[in-house]
Design a protein around this motif. Structure first.
Motif, PDB file in Angstrom:
ATOM      1  N   LEU A 166       0.834  -1.209   0.000  1.00  0.00           N
ATOM      2  CA  LEU A 166       0.000   0.000   0.000  1.00  0.00           C
ATOM      3  C   LEU A 166       0.867   1.257   0.000  1.00  0.00           C
ATOM      4  CD1 LEU A 166      -2.830  -1.013   2.492  1.00  0.00           C
ATOM      5  CD2 LEU A 166      -3.005  -0.716   0.016  1.00  0.00           C
ATOM      6  N   PHE A 167       1.955   1.235   0.742  1.00  0.00           N
ATOM      7  CA  PHE A 167       2.856   2.390   0.760  1.00  0.00           C
ATOM      8  C   PHE A 167       3.462   2.610  -0.620  1.00  0.00           C
ATOM      9  CE2 PHE A 167       7.220   4.076   2.101  1.00  0.00           C
ATOM     10  CZ  PHE A 167       6.788   5.390   2.095  1.00  0.00           C
ATOM     11  N   GLY A 168       3.894   1.555  -1.270  1.00  0.00           N
ATOM     12  CA  GLY A 168       4.446   1.694  -2.619  1.00  0.00           C
ATOM     13  C   GLY A 168       3.434   2.231  -3.606  1.00  0.00           C
ATOM     14  N   LEU A 169       2.195   1.744  -3.533  1.00  0.00           N
ATOM     15  CA  LEU A 169       1.148   2.233  -4.432  1.00  0.00           C
ATOM     16  C   LEU A 169       0.823   3.703  -4.159  1.00  0.00           C
ATOM     17  CD1 LEU A 169      -1.298  -0.817  -4.452  1.00  0.00           C
ATOM     18  CD2 LEU A 169       0.208  -0.065  -6.308  1.00  0.00           C
ATOM     19  N   ALA A 170       0.804   4.080  -2.883  1.00  0.00           N
ATOM     20  CA  ALA A 170       0.512   5.476  -2.545  1.00  0.00           C
ATOM     21  C   ALA A 170       1.619   6.403  -3.028  1.00  0.00           C
ATOM     22  CB  ALA A 170       0.320   5.612  -1.033  1.00  0.00           C
ATOM     23  N   VAL A 171       2.867   5.969  -2.905  1.00  0.00           N
ATOM     24  CA  VAL A 171       3.992   6.759  -3.428  1.00  0.00           C
ATOM     25  C   VAL A 171       3.842   6.946  -4.935  1.00  0.00           C
ATOM     26  CG1 VAL A 171       6.473   6.700  -3.894  1.00  0.00           C
ATOM     27  CG2 VAL A 171       5.618   6.209  -1.599  1.00  0.00           C
ATOM     28  N   ALA A 172       3.504   5.860  -5.630  1.00  0.00           N
ATOM     29  CA  ALA A 172       3.313   5.953  -7.082  1.00  0.00           C
ATOM     30  C   ALA A 172       2.164   6.901  -7.418  1.00  0.00           C
ATOM     31  CB  ALA A 172       3.037   4.566  -7.660  1.00  0.00           C
ATOM     32  N   ALA A 173       1.079   6.840  -6.649  1.00  0.00           N
ATOM     33  CA  ALA A 173      -0.060   7.734  -6.901  1.00  0.00           C
ATOM     34  C   ALA A 173       0.350   9.192  -6.766  1.00  0.00           C
ATOM     35  CB  ALA A 173      -1.203   7.418  -5.929  1.00  0.00           C
ATOM     36  N   ALA A 174       1.125   9.504  -5.733  1.00  0.00           N
ATOM     37  CA  ALA A 174       1.584  10.882  -5.556  1.00  0.00           C
ATOM     38  C   ALA A 174       2.422  11.332  -6.743  1.00  0.00           C
ATOM     39  CB  ALA A 174       2.381  11.012  -4.257  1.00  0.00           C
ATOM     40  N   VAL A 208      12.082  -2.783   0.591  1.00  0.00           N
ATOM     41  CA  VAL A 208      12.353  -3.249  -0.778  1.00  0.00           C
ATOM     42  C   VAL A 208      11.038  -3.552  -1.490  1.00  0.00           C
ATOM     43  CG1 VAL A 208      13.461  -5.042  -2.154  1.00  0.00           C
ATOM     44  CG2 VAL A 208      14.590  -4.164  -0.094  1.00  0.00           C
ATOM     45  N   VAL A 209      10.100  -4.148  -0.771  1.00  0.00           N
ATOM     46  CA  VAL A 209       8.790  -4.437  -1.365  1.00  0.00           C
ATOM     47  C   VAL A 209       8.111  -3.147  -1.806  1.00  0.00           C
ATOM     48  CG1 VAL A 209       6.462  -5.288  -0.876  1.00  0.00           C
ATOM     49  CG2 VAL A 209       8.458  -6.586  -0.086  1.00  0.00           C
ATOM     50  N   ALA A 210       8.103  -2.144  -0.928  1.00  0.00           N
ATOM     51  CA  ALA A 210       7.478  -0.863  -1.266  1.00  0.00           C
ATOM     52  C   ALA A 210       8.139  -0.235  -2.482  1.00  0.00           C
ATOM     53  CB  ALA A 210       7.551   0.087  -0.065  1.00  0.00           C
ATOM     54  N   LEU A 211       9.462  -0.286  -2.548  1.00  0.00           N
ATOM     55  CA  LEU A 211      10.187   0.294  -3.680  1.00  0.00           C
ATOM     56  C   LEU A 211       9.850  -0.429  -4.979  1.00  0.00           C
ATOM     57  CD1 LEU A 211      12.337   2.217  -4.802  1.00  0.00           C
ATOM     58  CD2 LEU A 211      14.069   0.507  -4.177  1.00  0.00           C
ATOM     59  N   VAL A 212       9.827  -1.750  -4.938  1.00  0.00           N
ATOM     60  CA  VAL A 212       9.527  -2.524  -6.153  1.00  0.00           C
ATOM     61  C   VAL A 212       8.109  -2.232  -6.628  1.00  0.00           C
ATOM     62  CG1 VAL A 212       9.167  -4.857  -7.041  1.00  0.00           C
ATOM     63  CG2 VAL A 212      11.192  -4.343  -5.655  1.00  0.00           C
ATOM     64  N   ALA A 214       6.295   0.489  -6.091  1.00  0.00           N
ATOM     65  CA  ALA A 214       6.244   1.851  -6.629  1.00  0.00           C
ATOM     66  C   ALA A 214       6.836   1.907  -8.034  1.00  0.00           C
ATOM     67  CB  ALA A 214       6.979   2.814  -5.700  1.00  0.00           C
ATOM     68  N   LEU A 215       7.983   1.300  -8.219  1.00  0.00           N
ATOM     69  CA  LEU A 215       8.623   1.308  -9.536  1.00  0.00           C
ATOM     70  C   LEU A 215       7.771   0.585 -10.574  1.00  0.00           C
ATOM     71  CD1 LEU A 215      12.369   0.668  -8.584  1.00  0.00           C
ATOM     72  CD2 LEU A 215      11.322   2.817  -9.334  1.00  0.00           C
ATOM     73  N   ALA A 216       7.169  -0.533 -10.176  1.00  0.00           N
ATOM     74  CA  ALA A 216       6.325  -1.274 -11.109  1.00  0.00           C
ATOM     75  C   ALA A 216       5.114  -0.447 -11.524  1.00  0.00           C
ATOM     76  CB  ALA A 216       5.877  -2.588 -10.466  1.00  0.00           C
ATOM     77  N   ALA A 217       4.535   0.295 -10.572  1.00  0.00           N
ATOM     78  CA  ALA A 217       3.363   1.118 -10.888  1.00  0.00           C
ATOM     79  C   ALA A 217       3.729   2.328 -11.741  1.00  0.00           C
ATOM     80  CB  ALA A 217       2.693   1.579  -9.591  1.00  0.00           C
ATOM     81  N   LEU A 218       4.944   2.814 -11.611  1.00  0.00           N
ATOM     82  CA  LEU A 218       5.371   4.005 -12.345  1.00  0.00           C
ATOM     83  C   LEU A 218       5.926   3.689 -13.735  1.00  0.00           C
ATOM     84  CD1 LEU A 218       7.199   5.859  -9.431  1.00  0.00           C
ATOM     85  CD2 LEU A 218       5.114   6.630 -10.561  1.00  0.00           C
ATOM     86  N   THR A 219       6.397   2.469 -13.932  1.00  0.00           N
ATOM     87  CA  THR A 219       7.116   2.141 -15.164  1.00  0.00           C
ATOM     88  C   THR A 219       6.304   2.373 -16.439  1.00  0.00           C
ATOM     89  OG1 THR A 219       8.592   0.596 -14.053  1.00  0.00           O
ATOM     90  CG2 THR A 219       8.293   0.300 -16.418  1.00  0.00           C
ATOM     91  N   PRO A 220       5.049   1.926 -16.533  1.00  0.00           N
ATOM     92  CA  PRO A 220       4.322   2.134 -17.793  1.00  0.00           C
ATOM     93  C   PRO A 220       4.226   3.602 -18.200  1.00  0.00           C
ATOM     94  CG  PRO A 220       3.189   0.529 -16.436  1.00  0.00           C
ATOM     95  CD  PRO A 220       4.251   1.128 -15.581  1.00  0.00           C
ATOM     96  N   THR A 221       3.890   4.471 -17.258  1.00  0.00           N
ATOM     97  CA  THR A 221       3.804   5.899 -17.586  1.00  0.00           C
ATOM     98  C   THR A 221       5.182   6.468 -17.885  1.00  0.00           C
ATOM     99  OG1 THR A 221       1.774   6.249 -16.326  1.00  0.00           O
ATOM    100  CG2 THR A 221       3.159   8.169 -16.697  1.00  0.00           C
ATOM    101  N   ALA A 222       6.203   6.018 -17.162  1.00  0.00           N
ATOM    102  CA  ALA A 222       7.565   6.501 -17.424  1.00  0.00           C
ATOM    103  C   ALA A 222       7.996   6.158 -18.845  1.00  0.00           C
ATOM    104  CB  ALA A 222       8.532   5.915 -16.410  1.00  0.00           C
ATOM    105  N   LEU A 223       7.673   4.953 -19.295  1.00  0.00           N
ATOM    106  CA  LEU A 223       8.024   4.560 -20.666  1.00  0.00           C
ATOM    107  C   LEU A 223       7.243   5.390 -21.685  1.00  0.00           C
ATOM    108  CD1 LEU A 223       8.199   0.668 -20.251  1.00  0.00           C
ATOM    109  CD2 LEU A 223      10.102   2.289 -20.429  1.00  0.00           C
ATOM    110  N   TRP A 224       5.976   5.657 -21.370  1.00  0.00           N
ATOM    111  CA  TRP A 224       5.175   6.510 -22.265  1.00  0.00           C
ATOM    112  C   TRP A 224       5.802   7.900 -22.368  1.00  0.00           C
ATOM    113  CZ3 TRP A 224       2.756  11.172 -21.948  1.00  0.00           C
ATOM    114  CH2 TRP A 224       1.827  11.484 -22.946  1.00  0.00           C
TER     115      TRP A 224
END
Length: 494
Positions: A166-174, A208-212, A214-224
């Motif tokens: 949840l922390f990783g997803l919230a970081v990605a949302a921000a 590490v879980v939170a970081l992974v 967050a990165l997974a949630a951000l990657t598609p938009t980052a590639l776009w």
């Protein structure tokens, strides 16, 4: 009153406080009230009306996608209406306040102190006024930041695989809400690393879980974004990077930061000063257990760290322009930081209860001011949302049953969708805008002269031309100030 690291017997949120009830009722009322006093969408809402539809990894205008994702998802359920946009905005603002309150209580603040720190957010003009009056992506940025704050607080209390996700997803949302939320996220992590209890959690396998995640949630938009650099960088000129020289620009940027921070927090500081003066006989020396609590140290340090990172960002980037609304993710927790700093030093919570009352009263006083401003405007200038878009739609529709609306910006196409949600809006900031063109096509722009150069350029790229089209010119009245008009021109391509 103590600042405790002990887990409360009942979790925050299991019992609605009066402050949270007020926030829920207030923003629900605002969503309805602003819908009733408005005729059409202002610039920010019109942009959302233009983009609402199938979800994309990114959008134009240097904006991140979170707000549009939420608006599109809610519109799928409620339909494309002006009220839908207000439900989205004020729902996000309500989530901001609730997340701040619950997060502070998880970090050890009492209900009264947390409520005061939450309600005092109304005393921050860029949030209490500007975010209600306009803004969309900035609202998503601070809402996402508040979710990250709440998820962080929960993770620090009940570290687990689920809380880390949840922390990783919230970081990605921000980070998907607004670019400047990155300052808050960086400050959140850096400040947590200065607190031993929190540092152990962040550096554990859960971190590490939170970081992974967050990165997974951000990657598609980052590639776009890498594939659409033009859309990403479309509005970066607003930062005025190195426009007046490397040294002068940075000095000016730091000056604007100081000015913006003062204007941002001035009402808050005044109200806190009054509270402390009235509580001057009730001060005490805080115990070491209170000031040594992890939550206390974290909340007191967070905003100064965020400001220091903003200063570093200006020095590194060379930006010479800083607007106060850009500081929202940096300073939205300033009220809670002040509340945390003074809570152990006061023998009674009465001052915080008074602060809550006065903050809520300020919020209520803002209601008629916002209604008047959105209805009549200011300085004799009516708001763009009060333009008679219905007349434009009816006249153009009587000439041709068009399927798409093309313009040089989102204002006119976006408002047209309020009358026909099936219309395809097109403007130059949209990625792949040429692929959206449908015929019959309405081409419309502000002014009674030739269209802005970007419009003929877009049409030419689509093998279309206005040379043989009949151009209709009309003046639209502002409904709340009928004596004021604005020229609009349009052409129809069957």
């Amino acid at each position: 009153m103590t600042f405790s690291d002990e887990m409360p017997d009942t979790l925050p949120g299991t019992k609605m406080t009066a402050a949270l009830c007020f926030v829920a009722a207030y923003f629900a009322f605002q969503a309805v009230m602003i819908t009733l006093v408005s005729n059409g969408a202002g610039l920010d809402d019109a942009e959302q009306l233009a983009y609402i539809g199938p979800l994309h990894l990114g959008y134009g205008g240097s904006q991140l996608p979170l707000y549009t994702w939420i608006a599109s998802s809610v519109s799928d359920v409620l339909g494309i209406h002006f009220l839908t946009l207000q439900i989205v905005k004020f729902g996000l603002l309500a989530s901001l306040f609730v997340s701040v309150d619950l997060g502070a209580r998880l970090l050890g603040l009492s209900r009264a102190v947390a409520a005061a720190g939450m309600l005092a957010i109304f005393l921050l003009p860029p949030i209490g006024w500007e975010s209600q009056r306009a803004l969309t992506h900035s609202v998503a940025g601070i809402a996402g930041s508040s979710w990250a704050f709440l998820a962080f607080a929960w993770h620090m209390r009940r570290k687990s695989f689920a809380s880390a996700v949840l922390f990783g997803l919230a970081v990605a949302a921000a980070l998907l809400g607004k670019p400047n939320a990155s300052i808050f996220i960086a400050a959140l992590v850096l400040t947590a690393l200065t607190v031993a209890d929190y540092r152990r959690v962040l550096l554990s396998r859960y971190g590490v879980v939170a970081l992974v995640v967050a990165l997974a949630a951000l990657t598609p938009t980052a590639l776009w974004m890498l594939d659409h650099k033009g859309a990403v960088l479309a509005r970066t000129s607003k930062f005025a990077l190195d426009k007046i020289g490397p040294i002068a620009g940075r000095v000016q940027g730091l000056g604007e930061l100081m000015q913006g921070a003062v204007l941002f927090a001035a009402p808050l500081l005044v109200f806190f000063a009054i509270m402390l003066w009235r509580q001057r006989k009730g001060r005490k020396m805080p115990s070491e257990a209170e000031t040594g609590a992890a939550g206390y140290r974290f909340l007191v340090r967070l905003v100064p760290v965020a400001l220091a990172m903003t200063i570093a960002g200006i020095l590194v980037s060379g930006t010479s322009r800083v607007e106060d609304r850009w500081l929202q993710p940096v300073l939205f927790l300033a009220p809670m930081g002040l509340a945390a700093a003074f809570a152990p030093r006061l023998s009674s919570e009465q001052g915080f209860r008074r602060l809550s009352f006065w903050s809520a009263l300020v919020a209520v006083i803002l209601i008629p001011g916002l209604a008047y401003h959105l209805h009549y405007g200011s300085a004799g200038k009516p708001p763009i949302g009060q333009l008679d878009y219905a007349s434009l739609y009816r006249q153009a529709r009587s000439d041709l049953d068009f399927r798409a609306v093309l313009s040089d910006g989102p204002q006119l196409p976006g408002n047209m969708r309020l009358f026909d949600p099936s219309l395809v809006p097109i403007h130059y900031e949209m990625p792949d805008s040429l692929q959206r063109i449908r015929r019959p096509l309405l081409v419309v722009w502000f002014g009674d002269k030739d269209p802005p150069p970007i419009i003929p350029a877009m049409l030419k790229a689509a093998n279309l031309d206005l040379a043989d089209a009949r151009i209709v010119r009309m003046r639209l009245h502002f409904l709340t100030r009928p004596e004021t008009t604005r020229p609009v021109s349009y052409a129809l391509l069957p």
